[in-house]
Design a protein around this motif. Structure first.
Motif, PDB file in Angstrom:
ATOM      1  N   TYR A  45      -9.008  16.889 -10.893  1.00  0.00           N
ATOM      2  CA  TYR A  45      -7.912  16.295 -11.660  1.00  0.00           C
ATOM      3  C   TYR A  45      -8.236  16.348 -13.144  1.00  0.00           C
ATOM      4  N   GLN A  46      -7.315  16.891 -13.921  1.00  0.00           N
ATOM      5  CA  GLN A  46      -7.489  16.953 -15.368  1.00  0.00           C
ATOM      6  C   GLN A  46      -7.091  15.649 -16.038  1.00  0.00           C
ATOM      7  N   ALA A  47      -6.236  14.882 -15.360  1.00  0.00           N
ATOM      8  CA  ALA A  47      -5.743  13.627 -15.939  1.00  0.00           C
ATOM      9  C   ALA A  47      -5.317  12.688 -14.815  1.00  0.00           C
ATOM     10  N   PRO A  48      -5.264  11.399 -15.093  1.00  0.00           N
ATOM     11  CA  PRO A  48      -4.833  10.427 -14.076  1.00  0.00           C
ATOM     12  C   PRO A  48      -3.429  10.711 -13.534  1.00  0.00           C
ATOM     13  N   GLU A  49      -2.586  11.315 -14.350  1.00  0.00           N
ATOM     14  CA  GLU A  49      -1.218  11.620 -13.909  1.00  0.00           C
ATOM     15  C   GLU A  49      -1.221  12.581 -12.724  1.00  0.00           C
ATOM     16  N   ASN A  50      -2.174  13.496 -12.698  1.00  0.00           N
ATOM     17  CA  ASN A  50      -2.278  14.441 -11.578  1.00  0.00           C
ATOM     18  C   ASN A  50      -2.684  13.705 -10.299  1.00  0.00           C
ATOM     19  N   PHE A  51      -3.590  12.761 -10.442  1.00  0.00           N
ATOM     20  CA  PHE A  51      -3.992  11.906  -9.320  1.00  0.00           C
ATOM     21  C   PHE A  51      -2.773  11.142  -8.800  1.00  0.00           C
ATOM     22  N   ALA A  52      -2.024  10.522  -9.707  1.00  0.00           N
ATOM     23  CA  ALA A  52      -0.845   9.731  -9.318  1.00  0.00           C
ATOM     24  C   ALA A  52       0.192  10.604  -8.624  1.00  0.00           C
ATOM     25  N   ARG A  53       0.357  11.837  -9.110  1.00  0.00           N
ATOM     26  CA  ARG A  53       1.325  12.756  -8.483  1.00  0.00           C
ATOM     27  C   ARG A  53       0.950  13.019  -7.029  1.00  0.00           C
ATOM     28  N   ASP A  54      -0.337  13.263  -6.775  1.00  0.00           N
ATOM     29  CA  ASP A  54      -0.773  13.511  -5.400  1.00  0.00           C
ATOM     30  C   ASP A  54      -0.632  12.260  -4.531  1.00  0.00           C
ATOM     31  N   MET A  55      -0.953  11.105  -5.081  1.00  0.00           N
ATOM     32  CA  MET A  55      -0.804   9.860  -4.310  1.00  0.00           C
ATOM     33  C   MET A  55       0.664   9.639  -3.937  1.00  0.00           C
ATOM     34  N   ARG A  56       1.538   9.849  -4.877  1.00  0.00           N
ATOM     35  CA  ARG A  56       2.981   9.676  -4.603  1.00  0.00           C
ATOM     36  C   ARG A  56       3.464  10.702  -3.592  1.00  0.00           C
ATOM     37  N   ARG A  57       2.862  11.890  -3.643  1.00  0.00           N
ATOM     38  CA  ARG A  57       3.239  12.937  -2.686  1.00  0.00           C
ATOM     39  C   ARG A  57       2.930  12.499  -1.253  1.00  0.00           C
ATOM     40  N   ILE A  58       1.836  11.769  -1.047  1.00  0.00           N
ATOM     41  CA  ILE A  58       1.478  11.290   0.298  1.00  0.00           C
ATOM     42  C   ILE A  58       2.623  10.455   0.864  1.00  0.00           C
ATOM     43  N   TRP A  59       3.057   9.459   0.092  1.00  0.00           N
ATOM     44  CA  TRP A  59       4.098   8.534   0.580  1.00  0.00           C
ATOM     45  C   TRP A  59       5.441   9.257   0.707  1.00  0.00           C
ATOM     46  N   ASN A  60       5.762  10.111  -0.260  1.00  0.00           N
ATOM     47  CA  ASN A  60       7.043  10.829  -0.205  1.00  0.00           C
ATOM     48  C   ASN A  60       7.103  11.791   0.974  1.00  0.00           C
ATOM     49  N   ASN A  72       9.585  11.430   8.298  1.00  0.00           N
ATOM     50  CA  ASN A  72       9.946  10.390   9.270  1.00  0.00           C
ATOM     51  C   ASN A  72      11.321   9.800   8.975  1.00  0.00           C
ATOM     52  N   GLN A  73      11.947   9.327  10.027  1.00  0.00           N
ATOM     53  CA  GLN A  73      13.297   8.782   9.916  1.00  0.00           C
ATOM     54  C   GLN A  73      13.325   7.548   9.026  1.00  0.00           C
ATOM     55  N   HIS A  74      14.316   7.511   8.135  1.00  0.00           N
ATOM     56  CA  HIS A  74      14.478   6.360   7.248  1.00  0.00           C
ATOM     57  C   HIS A  74      14.608   5.083   8.072  1.00  0.00           C
ATOM     58  N   GLY A  75      13.820   4.106   7.705  1.00  0.00           N
ATOM     59  CA  GLY A  75      13.877   2.827   8.404  1.00  0.00           C
ATOM     60  C   GLY A  75      12.922   2.707   9.581  1.00  0.00           C
ATOM     61  N   SER A  76      12.274   3.822   9.957  1.00  0.00           N
ATOM     62  CA  SER A  76      11.316   3.750  11.071  1.00  0.00           C
ATOM     63  C   SER A  76      10.077   2.976  10.615  1.00  0.00           C
ATOM     64  N   ALA A  77       9.245   2.583  11.580  1.00  0.00           N
ATOM     65  CA  ALA A  77       8.052   1.793  11.262  1.00  0.00           C
ATOM     66  C   ALA A  77       7.133   2.545  10.296  1.00  0.00           C
ATOM     67  N   ILE A  78       6.908   3.814  10.551  1.00  0.00           N
ATOM     68  CA  ILE A  78       6.003   4.575   9.682  1.00  0.00           C
ATOM     69  C   ILE A  78       6.615   4.776   8.291  1.00  0.00           C
ATOM     70  N   TRP A  79       7.938   4.920   8.219  1.00  0.00           N
ATOM     71  CA  TRP A  79       8.620   5.033   6.933  1.00  0.00           C
ATOM     72  C   TRP A  79       8.368   3.764   6.117  1.00  0.00           C
ATOM     73  N   HIS A  80       8.453   2.604   6.763  1.00  0.00           N
ATOM     74  CA  HIS A  80       8.215   1.326   6.079  1.00  0.00           C
ATOM     75  C   HIS A  80       6.753   1.185   5.642  1.00  0.00           C
ATOM     76  N   VAL A  81       5.832   1.711   6.446  1.00  0.00           N
ATOM     77  CA  VAL A  81       4.418   1.684   6.059  1.00  0.00           C
ATOM     78  C   VAL A  81       4.238   2.518   4.784  1.00  0.00           C
ATOM     79  N   ALA A  82       4.831   3.696   4.737  1.00  0.00           N
ATOM     80  CA  ALA A  82       4.738   4.549   3.548  1.00  0.00           C
ATOM     81  C   ALA A  82       5.359   3.854   2.337  1.00  0.00           C
ATOM     82  N   ASP A  83       6.465   3.180   2.550  1.00  0.00           N
ATOM     83  CA  ASP A  83       7.125   2.458   1.462  1.00  0.00           C
ATOM     84  C   ASP A  83       6.225   1.332   0.950  1.00  0.00           C
ATOM     85  N   TYR A  84       5.618   0.606   1.875  1.00  0.00           N
ATOM     86  CA  TYR A  84       4.693  -0.476   1.518  1.00  0.00           C
ATOM     87  C   TYR A  84       3.490   0.080   0.739  1.00  0.00           C
ATOM     88  N   MET A  85       2.916   1.172   1.248  1.00  0.00           N
ATOM     89  CA  MET A  85       1.753   1.770   0.587  1.00  0.00           C
ATOM     90  C   MET A  85       2.124   2.295  -0.801  1.00  0.00           C
TER      91      MET A  85
END
Length: 149
Positions: A106-121, A127-140
């Motif tokens: 990572y050249q900058a913290p923004e690159n780290f944040a982009r990858d972290m957001r990519r995990i949840w997105n 996964n289906q909107h509103g499913s249990a795993i979708w809510h876990v991703a939203d929480y995370m």
């Protein structure tokens, strides 16, 4: 101004008086250069990590310690979910992010944040909107943003 005034008072010849402000400016620029050079050398020491990325690693540690994070620690098993790559172009997981931090990819913290957001997105896309795993991703995602900012 004190340095400049003292230098002008010491100046004997007219050309020395004219050059005094430029000499002072050159000295200040040299001091600033030395400070910046020392900071860059410190940041590039092999056994030290750049301060902002050290903070990113702490955020990652906190996220990884959350009980809900276990499903995001490793890449998605495409044998178990064969259609995953049809929905997700750039897979990402916490283990890969950790590896990229440790290997200084990572050249900058923004690159780290982009990858972290990519995990949840990615999880929300697959996964289906509103499913249990979708809510876990939203929480995370919310936990990450709270810790990151």
């Amino acid at each position: 101004y004190e340095k400049e005034r003292a230098m002008i008072e010491k100046a004997q010849k007219p050309d020395e008086i004219e050059q005094a402000p430029f000499i002072i400016l050159a000295r200040e620029e040299q001091e600033q250069y030395e400070k910046e050079r020392a900071m860059m050398e410190k940041a590039q020491k092999p056994n030290e990590m750049w301060q902002p990325l050290r903070r990113c690693l702490k955020v990652l540690d906190r996220i990884s310690a959350d009980g809900f994070s276990n499903i995001f620690l490793e890449p998605v098993d495409t044998e178990q979910f064969p259609d995953y790559e049809e929905y997700v172009d750039q897979p990402m997981d916490l283990g890969t992010v950790r590896d990229k931090i440790v290997r200084r990819k990572y050249q900058a913290p923004e690159n780290f944040a982009r990858d972290m957001r990519r995990i949840w997105n990615n999880c929300k896309v697959y996964n289906q909107h509103g499913s249990a795993i979708w809510h876990v991703a939203d929480y995370m995602s919310k936990q990450f943003e709270r810790l990151y900012h």
